[in-house]
Structures are given as structure tokens and as C-alpha cells.
Design an enzyme around this catalytic site. Structure first.
Site, PDB file in Angstrom:
ATOM      1  N   ALA A 198       0.844  -1.198   0.000  1.00  0.00           N
ATOM      2  CA  ALA A 198       0.000   0.000   0.000  1.00  0.00           C
ATOM      3  C   ALA A 198       0.876   1.242   0.000  1.00  0.00           C
ATOM      4  CB  ALA A 198      -0.920  -0.026   1.218  1.00  0.00           C
TER       5      ALA A 198
ATOM      6  N   GLY B  72      -3.965  11.510  -1.600  1.00  0.00           N
ATOM      7  CA  GLY B  72      -3.219  12.713  -1.951  1.00  0.00           C
ATOM      8  C   GLY B  72      -1.779  12.465  -2.327  1.00  0.00           C
ATOM      9  N   ALA B  73      -1.402  11.209  -2.555  1.00  0.00           N
ATOM     10  CA  ALA B  73      -0.009  10.889  -2.892  1.00  0.00           C
ATOM     11  C   ALA B  73       0.018   9.683  -3.815  1.00  0.00           C
ATOM     12  CB  ALA B  73       0.802  10.588  -1.627  1.00  0.00           C
ATOM     13  N   GLY B  74       0.457   9.919  -5.053  1.00  0.00           N
ATOM     14  CA  GLY B  74       0.563   8.827  -6.012  1.00  0.00           C
ATOM     15  C   GLY B  74       2.011   8.538  -6.310  1.00  0.00           C
ATOM     16  N   SER B  75       2.523   9.131  -7.409  1.00  0.00           N
ATOM     17  CA  SER B  75       3.917   8.924  -7.776  1.00  0.00           C
ATOM     18  C   SER B  75       4.875   9.558  -6.772  1.00  0.00           C
ATOM     19  CB  SER B  75       4.186   9.504  -9.175  1.00  0.00           C
ATOM     20  OG  SER B  75       3.455   8.797 -10.159  1.00  0.00           O
TER      21      SER B  75
ATOM     22  N   GLU C 208      10.014  -3.563  -9.679  1.00  0.00           N
ATOM     23  CA  GLU C 208       8.603  -3.353 -10.024  1.00  0.00           C
ATOM     24  C   GLU C 208       8.470  -2.755 -11.422  1.00  0.00           C
ATOM     25  OE1 GLU C 208       4.668  -0.811  -8.555  1.00  0.00           O
ATOM     26  OE2 GLU C 208       6.457  -0.898  -7.273  1.00  0.00           O
TER      27      GLU C 208
ATOM     28  N   GLN D 106      -1.083  -3.057 -48.754  1.00  0.00           N
ATOM     29  CA  GLN D 106       0.192  -2.485 -48.316  1.00  0.00           C
ATOM     30  C   GLN D 106       0.098  -1.848 -46.933  1.00  0.00           C
ATOM     31  OE1 GLN D 106       1.922   1.325 -49.881  1.00  0.00           O
ATOM     32  NE2 GLN D 106       3.448  -0.052 -50.800  1.00  0.00           N
TER      33      GLN D 106
ATOM     34  N   ASN E 263       4.714   8.001 -16.151  1.00  0.00           N
ATOM     35  CA  ASN E 263       5.815   8.098 -17.107  1.00  0.00           C
ATOM     36  C   ASN E 263       6.521   9.453 -17.065  1.00  0.00           C
ATOM     37  OD1 ASN E 263       5.380   5.503 -17.833  1.00  0.00           O
ATOM     38  ND2 ASN E 263       4.695   5.922 -19.920  1.00  0.00           N
TER      39      ASN E 263
END
Length: 372
Positions: A134, A139-142, A232, A269, A356
């Protein structure tokens, strides 16, 4: 129909990996493929899948033999599982296995003490224990440094408060076990794709976690999380590349069989050029990914190399799947075709494991660029 058995012709894999591939392919054919559509509709896979995978040796391969595993700390076995599930069109149904092997297990192997290893590793290898990590919060992803969940030391326990979201399987460096008072698993979240893999919110309200459930040293959680992100991200890269390879194989079969204007679509083609471009991109990418896998197995893979592999392969996945779907015409929009499910499943790979944009930031800073 999904295609099983796209064999990547590569010197990366050795004889034991080929045998493992054959075994896992047979497992998918018998235990997963017949049920995958139902699991997609249900939004979850049964716990029995973990038990069967453990019984057949497809969980906890890196766990020492004396604790129930195979003692094979070789990520190439993990890559085989990801590739074969993707080639079979059932990556969503087996993502829980991949998370357990690729993402969660390394924390237990590297940071658990002897008592914890005896307590948890056998269950992880057998499938009796299902793990999740987890990290993400509302409020916090990357940005892992933005995490707000807090644990306060209280005697021989920690009092944990906070919430986590977008959690698949449902571990922090405090191991919170199902049934602990104050730990609640919220609703399953409805997603664009990867429907067979349940994704949930977790809530921690004054959860008393025994100090014996602390993995590693107190205060080192962020360091531990960052140190394992390279594997990961390689896991995501391998899956993305395999998805692009599968999309090309399905599309080649389709344009050979589907006629337009009295001849196979593949004889025109434009489809030939599209597939030639896709195949070339995939072949070039496989060479880089296999270089990264060799370095990961040797313990020399850098964080920026993993970031390169993750962002490039996930972008490649989306690009190739989209171009291949176009060659299916209206059929490509029908979920009974694996190309349609692959299209929906691909979008999140550019987001999870670190968006990304963050991967490019990591690479840029490794070049001495950015704020000082």
C-alpha cells in the site's frame, strides 16, 4: 481467441526457463483461460487461484527451499509468468500472482527477520497468504514523499491511521494483517480495464499493529520502497513488451483470415506496413529489455535504466495495441476479442509504478539536469 505460446526467441532464457514456461503455459490452459471471462465479469479472481499457483510452484520461486519455495532468486522466472499470461490474453487474471512475486515478496526476503521469515514466507509461497503493498494515498501517487498515513509507537505496538487507495490485493513496511481491529477494506473500485484484478481502498483507524510486524528498521520505509522500485518497473516493462508482442500475433492472424474487397486484409500495403513498423519497434525494445533483465538478475540494474524500460515499454504497449486494434475494424471494439481487452488494460501502465512523466524526470536528473 487468445493465442497461447508466442515464444520469444532469445538467448536470455536457459533450459530451466523453457521447462518452466511449458509448465506455466499448461497451468494457464487448464486453470485460468477457461475461467478468465467469468473473473472479468466478477471483478475478482478466487483465492483458490493463489493456492493452485502455489501448489504448482508459481508463487514465491525466490523463497528458500526450507521455507517452501524453489530457492530460485532469478527474475527471469518471473518474466516468464508475465509473458505467458499476457500471450494467453489473461494478464489481468494473473496480475495478483505477479504482484506477489515481483513487487511484494522482495520486501519480505530482504527485510524480514528470522521469525518473520518463518511466519510469512511459507504462506506466501503456498498461496495461503495474499500480499499487497500500500503506497498510493488519496493525496499521494507517484510522489512517495507525500504519504500521510502515520504510525505512532505505543509500547510493543504501533497505532496506525490513514488510508490507501488503488491497492491491488489489498503491505506497508508495517505488515497489517486481515482481521486487525480498525483495518477496513473498502469498496472495489471500478476501472477502465484489468477487470479481473480487484483494486480497493484501505482504511486504517487506530489499528494496533504489533511491533513484531515491523519489516526492517523503523524510519527506513521510504528508503526500502525506493530501493525496490526498479524491479517493479521492470515487471511493468516486461508485461508491456509482451502485450505488444501478443497484439501483433493476434493481428497477423486476423488480417490473414479477414477478407476485404475480395482478398485478405494482410495483402494490402497499409496493414503490412503498420505491422512491419510495430514488429520492428518491438524487436528493438526486446533487445533493450533483455539487457536490463540481465542486469537485474546480476544486481547491477540502475534506477534510471529501469525508468527507461518502464516508460518506453508502457508507451510502446499503448501505441502498438492501438494500431493493431485499428486493423480489426469494428471487431476490435468488441470485448470478446482479446485485442479490445488489451486496449483497455494498457492505459494504466503509463500511470502505475510511477507515472511516465516521473520516469522521464528520474532519467533527466541522472544526466545532471534539473533543479540544484
Amino acid at each position: 481467441m487468445a493465442v497461447i505460446g508466442i515464444e520469444p526467441p532469445s538467448p536470455l532464457y536457459e533450459h530451466e526457463h523453457a521447462l518452466f514456461r511449458e509448465s506455466f503455459r499448461a497451468f494457464l490452459t487448464q486453470e485460468v483461460v477457461p475461467h478468465a471471462a467469468a473473473w472479468e465479469r466478477d471483478g475478482i479472481v478466487p483465492r483458490e487461484l493463489f493456492l493452485k499457483a502455489g501448489e504448482h510452484g508459481f508463487l514465491g520461486m525466490a523463497v528458500p527451499e526450507e521455507l517452501g519455495g524453489a530457492g530460485a532468486a532469478d527474475f527471469r522466472f518471473n518474466a516468464v509468468i508475465s509473458e505467458e499470461a499476457t500471450y494467453a490474453g489473461v494478464a489481468s487474471a494473473t496480475m495478483g500472482l505477479t504482484l506477489q512475486n515481483d513487487v511484494c515478496l522482495p520486501y519480505f526476503l530482504e527485510h524480514a527477520d528470522d521469525e518473520q521469515r518463518r511466519r510469512w514466507l511459507p504462506g506466501i509461497a503456498s498461496g495461503e497468504l495474499v500480499t499487497a503493498i500500500a503506497m498510493t494515498e488519496p493525496g499521494a501517487g507517484s510522489d512517495l514523499q507525500g504519504m500521510q498515513a502515520r504510525a505512532v509507537h505505543d509500547g510493543d505496538s504501533y497505532i496506525l491511521n490513514g488510508s490507501k487507495t488503488f491497492i491491488t490485493n489489498g503491505l506497508s513496511l508495517l505488515v497489517v494483517e486481515r482481521g486487525m481491529d480498525g483495518f477496513q477494506r473498502g469498496r472495489n473500485l471500478e476501472k477502465i480495464g484489468q477487470h479481473a484484478q480487484d483494486t480497493a481502498e484501505l482504511f486504517f483507524n487506530d489499528v494496533r499493529v504489533p511491533a513484531a510486524n515491523l519489516l526492517g528498521q523503523e524510519g527506513m520505509g521510504f528508503v526500502y520502497l525506493v530501493s525496490h522500485l526498479a524491479q517493479e518497473r521492470m515487471s511493468i516493462a516486461v508485461g508491456g513488451l509482451a502485450a505488444a508482442e501478443a497484439a501483433i500475433a493476434w493481428t497477423v492472424d486476423h488480417v490473414r483470415a479477414r477478407n476485404a474487397f475480395g482478398r485478405p486484409i494482410g495483402s494490402f500495403q497499409h496493414p503490412r506496413f503498420v505491422l512491419a513498423e510495430c514488429r520492428t519497434e518491438v524487436a528493438v525494445t526486446r533487445a533493450f529489455v533483455e539487457q536490463c533483465l540481465r542486469r537485474l538478475v546480476a544486481g547491477t540494474l540502475s534506477g534510471e535504466e529501469a525508468a527507461m524500460a518502464k516508460w518506453w515499454c508502457s508507451e510502446l504497449q499503448g501505441r502498438v495495441v492501438d494500431r493493431c486494434l485499428q486493423l480489426f475494424g469494428g471487431y476490435g471494439y468488441m470485448l470478446e476479442y482479446p485485442i479490445a481487452r488489451a486496449y483497455a488494460d494498457a492505459r494504466v501502465t503509463r500511470i502505475y509504478g510511477g507515472a511516465n512523466e516521473i520516469m522521464k524526470e528520474i532519467i533527466g536528473r541522472s544526466m545532471g539536469l534539473g533543479d540544484r
